[in-house]
Write an enzyme that holds these catalytic residues in place. Structure first.
Site, PDB file in Angstrom:
ATOM      1  N   TYR A 235     -11.019  -3.337   2.558  1.00  0.00           N
ATOM      2  CA  TYR A 235     -10.125  -2.894   3.626  1.00  0.00           C
ATOM      3  C   TYR A 235     -10.980  -2.746   4.882  1.00  0.00           C
ATOM      4  CZ  TYR A 235      -6.264  -0.192   5.741  1.00  0.00           C
ATOM      5  OH  TYR A 235      -5.245   0.243   6.541  1.00  0.00           O
TER       6      TYR A 235
ATOM      7  N   GLU B 253       0.863  -1.178   0.000  1.00  0.00           N
ATOM      8  CA  GLU B 253       0.000   0.000   0.000  1.00  0.00           C
ATOM      9  C   GLU B 253       0.901   1.231   0.000  1.00  0.00           C
ATOM     10  OE1 GLU B 253      -3.416   2.264   2.676  1.00  0.00           O
ATOM     11  OE2 GLU B 253      -2.486   0.443   3.436  1.00  0.00           O
TER      12      GLU B 253
ATOM     13  N   ASP C 261      -5.133   9.158   9.370  1.00  0.00           N
ATOM     14  CA  ASP C 261      -3.804   8.733   9.801  1.00  0.00           C
ATOM     15  C   ASP C 261      -3.456   9.244  11.188  1.00  0.00           C
ATOM     16  OD1 ASP C 261      -3.162   7.356   7.428  1.00  0.00           O
ATOM     17  OD2 ASP C 261      -2.727   9.247   6.422  1.00  0.00           O
TER      18      ASP C 261
END
Length: 272
Positions: A179, A56, A67
């Site tokens: 995911y 990724e 994040d």
């Protein structure tokens, strides 16, 4: 969903999951352009040598809402060092010669180019898939169509809070893999894999015809093996690896060597 032609990104991703030697495919995360573009290519190739089945590749962005602090800091430093979208895509092309690459890019850089152009830029570089963490299902139709035309797998994300109805809607349009965000919150290292991961993965799998990968919070070989035992077809590890690269770069050591050691430990845990 019909089988993808052999030369599409979805087919390359499917083949990588199928060929993975471990109990789950290993997909380490790499921040493109960190600590600089050339070093990030070397890290990606080290991942491949150490046992990565897919990679990724993150595009650095100034407001990476999904994040945690380690990856956010790496993105900030990559941008300060001059990393651009084009440079990261070119880095991805070099890594994709060795292992399938799935690009992780926030919506703004993609939409600035337009979905059609962006998907085409990935395809011409041999990049297999695209993850857009801030693109909701309801707004993904144009991007999905552009990716399908270009042979790029648009990989959706699901969360522990996703309802069964939403999992069904997402699973119906999933390409490459799903995911599965294993915890609520942002990326980052955690002490253990959640005890409810098996139930979450079972729910996601019941609505998906493609592999299901688990990410967020997985940072050790033990945790990777636990995620696989819980039913994950793939395991995604990010913050732990970005931290290893950061510490090596700041300590005057070789980031690629540090990355290789960390990925090898994860790969060994999945094979045992």
């Amino acid at each position: 969903m019909t089988a993808a032609p052999a030369d599409t990104g979805a087919a390359r991703i499917a083949a990588a999951f199928k060929a993975a030697p471990g109990c789950a495919a290993l997909m380490p995360y790499l921040m493109g352009g960190f600590p600089d573009v050339e070093a990030s290519v070397e890290v990606g190739l080290a991942y491949a040598d150490a046992g990565a089945d897919l990679i990724e590749l993150g595009v650095p962005f100034s407001d990476p809402l999904a994040d945690g602090p380690v990856i956010h800091a790496a993105a900030t430093r990559a941008l300060a060092a001059g990393a651009t979208v084009n440079a990261v895509l070119d880095a991805g092309a070099r890594i994709a010669e060795r292992v399938p690459v799935v690009l992780m890019c926030y919506a703004n850089p993609m939409l600035a180019r337009g979905p059609e152009r962006f998907a085409g830029e990935l395809a011409v570089r041999g990049i297999s898939g695209l993850i857009v963490p801030d693109l909701p299902l309801e707004e993904s139709g144009e991007v999905l169509a552009a990716c399908d035309r270009a042979g790029i797998a648009l990989v959706p994300l699901v969360a522990p809070t996703s309802s069964d109805g939403r999992l069904g809607a997402i699973g119906a349009t999933a390409r490459g893999f799903v995911y599965t965000v294993s915890v609520t919150g942002t990326t980052g290292e955690r002490a253990a894999v959640g005890s409810d991961l098996a139930g979450l993965l079972e729910r996601v799998k019941s609505h998906s015809s493609v592999p299901v990968a688990a990410g967020f919070g997985i940072s050790s070989g033990e945790q990777a093996a636990a995620a696989a035992a819980a039913g994950a077809d793939g395991v995604i590890v990010g913050s732990r690896l970005v931290r290893a690269v950061t510490e090596a770069a700041d300590g005057g050591e070789n980031p690629a060597a540090a990355a290789s050691e960390a990925v090898a430990e994860l790969a060994a845990a999945l094979v045992r």
